[in-house]
Design an enzyme around this catalytic site. Structure first.
Site, PDB file in Angstrom:
ATOM      1  CG  HIS A 202     -20.694 -41.371 -10.788  1.00 15.06           C
ATOM      2  ND1 HIS A 202     -21.413 -40.930  -9.778  1.00 15.06           N
ATOM      3  CD2 HIS A 202     -20.724 -40.695 -12.010  1.00 15.06           C
ATOM      4  CE1 HIS A 202     -21.997 -39.913 -10.065  1.00 15.06           C
ATOM      5  NE2 HIS A 202     -21.644 -39.391 -11.365  1.00 15.06           N
ATOM      6  CE  LYS A 206     -18.866 -37.461 -13.602  1.00 13.49           C
ATOM      7  NZ  LYS A 206     -19.829 -37.471 -14.676  1.00 13.49           N
ATOM      8  CD  GLU A 240     -25.885 -32.368 -10.717  1.00 14.87           C
ATOM      9  OE1 GLU A 240     -26.316 -33.305 -11.375  1.00 14.87           O
ATOM     10  OE2 GLU A 240     -26.209 -32.266  -9.659  1.00 14.87           O
ATOM     11  CG  ASP A 259     -26.641 -35.787  -3.934  1.00 12.10           C
ATOM     12  OD1 ASP A 259     -26.823 -37.298  -3.833  1.00 12.10           O
ATOM     13  OD2 ASP A 259     -27.043 -35.313  -4.877  1.00 12.10           O
ATOM     14  CG  HIS A 264     -19.688 -36.821  -6.637  1.00 11.52           C
ATOM     15  ND1 HIS A 264     -19.434 -38.253  -6.772  1.00 11.52           N
ATOM     16  CD2 HIS A 264     -21.215 -36.846  -6.782  1.00 11.52           C
ATOM     17  CE1 HIS A 264     -20.454 -38.794  -6.710  1.00 11.52           C
ATOM     18  NE2 HIS A 264     -21.791 -38.031  -7.023  1.00 11.52           N
ATOM     19  CE  LYS A 363     -29.388 -32.620  -7.568  1.00  7.92           C
ATOM     20  NZ  LYS A 363     -28.424 -33.482  -8.451  1.00  7.92           N
TER      21      LYS A 363
HETATM   22  C1  BG6 Z   1     -24.810 -38.165  -8.050  1.00 10.18           C
HETATM   23  C2  BG6 Z   1     -25.907 -37.448  -7.350  1.00 10.18           C
HETATM   24  O1  BG6 Z   1     -23.945 -38.734  -7.317  1.00 10.18           O
HETATM   25  O2  BG6 Z   1     -24.356 -37.633  -9.048  1.00 10.18           O
HETATM   26  C3  BG6 Z   1     -26.741 -36.692  -8.132  1.00 10.18           C
HETATM   27  O3  BG6 Z   1     -26.604 -38.225  -6.332  1.00 10.18           O
HETATM   28  C4  BG6 Z   1     -26.285 -35.962  -9.268  1.00 10.18           C
HETATM   29  O4  BG6 Z   1     -27.705 -35.861  -7.332  1.00 10.18           O
HETATM   30  C5  BG6 Z   1     -25.146 -36.811  -9.986  1.00 10.18           C
HETATM   31  O5  BG6 Z   1     -26.988 -35.519 -10.160  1.00 10.18           O
HETATM   32  C6  BG6 Z   1     -24.083 -36.137 -10.580  1.00 10.18           C
HETATM   33  O6  BG6 Z   1     -23.543 -37.079 -11.591  1.00 10.18           O
HETATM   34  P1  BG6 Z   1     -22.854 -36.480 -13.135  1.00 10.18           P
HETATM   35  O7  BG6 Z   1     -22.072 -37.812 -13.434  1.00 10.18           O
HETATM   36  O8  BG6 Z   1     -24.211 -36.353 -14.035  1.00 10.18           O
HETATM   37  O9  BG6 Z   1     -22.132 -35.427 -12.995  1.00 10.18           O
END
Ligand code: BG6
Length: 508
Positions: A202, A206, A240, A259, A264, A363
């Site tokens: 995802h 963005k 995060e 993860d 990402h 995190k």
């Molecule tokens: C997800 C992870 O793919 O992306 C999560 O599994 C993470 O652990 C999240 O919190 C972060 O996405 P974003 O869009 O909030 O930065």
């Protein structure tokens, strides 16, 4: 791949109006059927249904489309509609909610209870809920654990539900290592052609991540400097402040490397480092990304302790709030799972030889903040005597407070000699755009329906990313690399700072 939806500003600074100011610049899609496996799950409730609702309200999805949730739970259609409606309010708030629009959207929704490994009757019920028009686009969205991907695809095939216009969407993580990812690619590939498989990351949906392509390839200024000739190092941070929430059982088996980094962060790295693609067609872009992944220097037992740091959050404060430690959050007495990882990577090719790429994610860091920092080299010779010169720096703020900032040295005005100041040219999104930024899933879901694969990962890309990550995991195991604790509210353990200070630099 990229809609030219930014407001037009001519070089004199006056702005030409653009349809996108109303947020309405998009390509409408033909009616489709979308089946969400895991229709009652977290992703469907938090992201997928709200994304579809917004695309519907903006008129991109028409009233003839269908969205069918499935899961093992026994719900009637009305229960399901109520469930996703409540979830919308819980997770998406009320700001963009419109009652009339929701009730029109709800007419598209249906629910079929389906046990993947079970009776033929369930699959037949799903078949009945789908349109009889075999030419209509069918999207099967697998928002379920990856171990079910192959069985679901085979189930769809056996039930005769896979039409020539069918597509399957696979959520990350795609497996847990190279071997499992390959098995999924092969299993899913035995039912769907590669160009019907949409592997979602995802982050690629963005706005600011797509802007990386525009920034790099829509401007001539950067390219001549975009290499080891002018760049000292690159930094990619996805921080995060949240913890693992209710996802402890998944997260403890995964950790930050699987993860976040495998997908990402490596995707961000690829978009930052890849060569100019021949076009924005899916395969042109994906081939360039793959070349970057293949050029990543393997991390081995010999260098893993110098090039990686693994951390786990301990009790601490994020802002004023006291946060519990990771073990409490996941309800375990002991766990060696990393919630933070920092890596010093190298891309072994002509463009990037000798340029360290530092990446980190975690995190419960101090705040939610994702940046790509391009740190340029100092000028080769200073004519300003002893006056300190700060090398130029480009900061691409991905979220929040989206912006592109280019830091320059300029003369501070006034008498009294030559005083220098470091100031940014600041291209802040908030100052320049008034549109609502669509959630990444809105863009990606519509791309699936439109058949645009550019923002999705190809099978070989995912496998190459796993190979690099697998090496790190193996090296950690082999060397028994320590897990460093960091207090919640800090940007990882001190060792992550030490890794950069040894190179004479620090995280921005
Ligand atoms: C997800 C992870 O793919 O992306 C999560 O599994 C993470 O652990 C999240 O919190 C972060 O996405 P974003 O869009 O909030 O930065």
């Amino acid at each position: 791949m990229v809609d030219s939806s930014a407001k037009n500003e001519d070089m004199s600074g006056s702005r030409a109006p653009d349809a996108s100011e109303s947020g309405s610049a998009f390509l409408p899609v033909d009616s489709f059927d979308l089946v969400v496996f895991g229709g009652t799950g977290d992703l469907a409730r938090r992201k997928l249904i709200p994304a579809l609702y917004h695309r519907f309200c903006d008129g991109q999805i028409t009233g003839k489309s269908r969205v069918i949730g499935t899961s093992r739970s026994d719900h009637g259609r009305d229960d399901y509609v109520q469930l996703v409606h409540n979830a919308y309010h819980e997770f998406s708030g009320d700001d963009d909610y419109d009652d009339k629009c929701w009730s029109d959207f709800a007419a598209l929704l249906d629910y079929v209870s389906l046990d993947v490994g079970d009776t033929k009757a369930d699959w037949a019920a799903l078949g009945k809920a789908l349109s009889k028009d075999k030419n209509r686009t069918r999207v099967f969205y697998l928002a379920v654990p990856p171990k079910l991907y192959v069985d679901i695809c085979k189930g769809l095939k056996a039930a005769g539900l896979v039409t020539p216009n069918s597509r399957v969407v696979l959520e990350k993580p795609l497996g847990t290592d190279y071997g499992s990812a390959k098995a999924i690619n092969e299993g899913v590939g035995s039912v769907f052609e590669e160009n019907s498989i949409y592997r979602i990351d995802h982050y690629l949906g963005k706005e600011t991540v797509q802007n990386l392509l525009v920034l790099r390839f829509g401007n001539i200024l950067l390219e001549p400097l975009w290499s080891n000739r002018a760049i000292d190092h690159v930094e990619i941070t996805v921080g995060e402040s949240i913890g693992v929430g209710g996802r402890g059982s998944y997260y403890d088996g995964a950790g930050a490397l699987r993860d976040m980094v495998q997908n990402h962060l490596l995707q961000l790295l690829c978009l930052t480092a890849m060569e100019t693609p021949a076009s924005l067609d899916a395969d042109d872009v994906r081939t360039e990304k793959l070349k970057v992944l293949r050029a990543l220097r393997p991390i081995t037992s010999e260098n893993v302790s110098d090039t990686t740091v693994r951390g786990q959050y301990a009790r601490g404060k994020v802002g004023d709030e006291v946060m519990t430690d990771y073990l409490t959050d996941v309800g375990l007495d002991d766990s060696q799972t990393e919630t933070f990882v920092a890596i010093k990577a190298h891309i072994d090719n002509w463009r990037w030889a000798g340029v360290p790429i530092y990446i980190r994610t975690g995190k419960r860091m101090a705040k939610r903040r994702s940046d790509i920092v391009i740190q340029f080299k100092p000028v080769p010779h200073s004519v300003f005597g002893d006056t300190k010169l700060n090398p130029n720096r480009l900061v691409i703020r991905l979220q929040p407070d989206e912006a592109v900032k280019l830091w320059f040295e300029i003369k501070e005005p006034g008498a009294g000699g030559m005083r220098l100041k470091t100031l940014p040219l600041n291209l802040s999104y908030a100052d320049n755009f008034t549109v609502r930024y669509p959630d990444a899933y809105e863009r990606l879901l519509m791309d699936v329906v439109r058949g645009n694969l550019s923002l999705f990962m190809r099978g070989d890309e995912v496998e190459a990313a796993w190979k690099w990550v697998d090496n790190i995991i193996a090296a950690w195991k082999d060397t028994d690399q320590r897990l460093e604790l960091y207090q919640a509210g800090h940007d990882g353990p001190e060792e992550a700072n030490d890794m950069l200070s040894k190179d004479g630099t620090k995280w921005v």
